[in-house]
Design an enzyme around this catalytic site. Structure first.
Site, PDB file in Angstrom:
ATOM      1  N   CYS A 240      24.581 -33.649  20.253  1.00 45.64           N
ATOM      2  CA  CYS A 240      23.634 -32.991  19.343  1.00 45.64           C
ATOM      3  C   CYS A 240      24.102 -31.559  19.163  1.00 45.64           C
ATOM      4  O   CYS A 240      24.050 -30.764  20.103  1.00 45.64           O
ATOM      5  CB  CYS A 240      22.222 -33.032  19.913  1.00 45.64           C
ATOM      6  SG  CYS A 240      21.023 -32.106  18.927  1.00 45.64           S
TER       7      CYS A 240
ATOM      8  N   CYS B  44      20.395 -31.459  11.379  1.00 50.67           N
ATOM      9  CA  CYS B  44      21.146 -32.206  12.394  1.00 50.67           C
ATOM     10  C   CYS B  44      22.523 -31.556  12.477  1.00 50.67           C
ATOM     11  O   CYS B  44      23.276 -31.560  11.496  1.00 50.67           O
ATOM     12  CB  CYS B  44      21.248 -33.677  12.017  1.00 50.67           C
ATOM     13  SG  CYS B  44      22.347 -34.633  13.098  1.00 50.67           S
TER      14      CYS B  44
END
Length: 327
Positions: free
Chosen positions: A77, A228
């Site tokens: 991430c 994201c």
């Protein structure tokens, strides 16, 4: 069980940090997943996109594990790594660190502020793979580079890549962003389907102007998210492959949570991406959690006082997007 939580975000992609380096927490794998589902529930007094478990590493400065709001674990991430990297750097009193993630050890470095008074970090996004088996994506071909998947859409053109999270990227016009096609498509490939057995992050990308792109992502395990990090990195790489942007040159990547910068590097035939953006700490609190049924209560929140500066960045980013997407 008393658990200290730090609420943080990268481009408004928000997480709770749970520090297992300085605290003697012991969690089973089931508890990690169930904690994520309970604490990240937007209907509770908390809510977030996921939990960043910061752990000791045998060979790096720290280890990050990311659990999404639905309890699934992500291999990486980018927005979370900026926050985790900042936390480890401050814990060690340094400006750079190596963080162990599921598939790679990645560098994190403090950077010149992307906006006044906004704590900014660069994280390395790698490895990059275009092999469909690395996503995985089941098609009768080894790669998918600017091609159609007729069963998914007759009009959209896709590129598939892993960074290392799996991504399906499509360059679209402003009109396409206004439709519900992205949501419909994303739900299809993140439900049981014949193409993506593990699901996939789906990004629609609009080229605003040279050096500026907009990325909207439906993130597997989360849904539509403000940003994201790996998707913005993957999307930037795709625009460079299409010569909409240039290698080794910063690209401003706008998202619904603000903006970051990405720089795509290529050496010896391999790509890696620098993701540069905020690592904002919002507040700290203590959660009293019953690990038998995952109910919890929280104490007072201690504010870090950092959100106001980031909100100004958001306002400018929103103004820029309105000018380019609604004109």
């Amino acid at each position: 069980m008393e658990i200290e939580l730090i609420k943080c975000h990268g481009s408004d992609n928000d997480f709770f940090i749970i520090d297992e380096i300085t605290h003697e927490y012991v969690f089973t794998e089931e508890q990690r997943a169930e904690l994520a589902k309970a604490l990240c529930n937007r209907g509770s007094v908390l809510g977030a996109d996921g939990i960043l478990y910061i752990m000791k590493s045998e060979h790096a400065d720290g280890r990050m594990r990311v659990f999404n709001a639905d309890g699934s674990e992500a291999s990486m991430c980018g927005n979370g790594l900026r926050c985790a990297g900042r936390y480890v750097c401050e814990l060690l009193g340094t400006k750079e660190a190596i963080i162990e993630t599921m598939k790679a050890d990645l560098q994190v470095m403090e950077q010149t502020e992307i906006y006044s008074d906004v704590s900014t970090y660069l994280v390395e996004i790698s490895p990059v793979s275009f092999r469909l088996e690395d996503l995985p994506l089941k098609l009768n071909t080894e790669t998918l580079l600017e091609e159609k998947i007729p069963e998914l859409s007759e009009n959209l053109i896709f590129t598939a890549l892993a960074v290392p999270n799996p991504h399906l990227v499509s360059i679209v016009d402003k009109e396409m962003l206004q439709t519900g096609i992205q949501e419909e498509l994303s739900k299809k490939v993140n439900s049981p389907n014949q193409w993506f057995p593990d699901g996939v992050n789906v990004s629609f990308v609009n080229s605003l102007s040279p050096g500026n792109i907009y990325v909207r992502t439906y993130e597997r395990g989360v849904g539509f998210t403000n940003a994201c990090g790996t998707a913005m990195s993957a999307s930037t790489l795709v625009t460079c492959l299409l010569e909409l942007n240039e290698l080794e040159t910063p690209v401003n990547v706008y998202n619904n949570g603000g903006k970051v910068q990405c720089v795509v590097h290529k050496a010896d035939g391999e790509y890696k991406i620098d993701l540069i953006g905020n690592a904002t700490f919002v507040y700290k609190t203590m959660a009293s959690v019953d690990l038998t049924n995952y109910t919890f209560s929280i104490g007072a929140k201690s504010d870090f006082g950092e959100q106001a500066a980031y909100s100004k960045l958001q306002q400018e980013a929103k103004s820029f997007l309105n000018q380019h997407l609604q004109g």
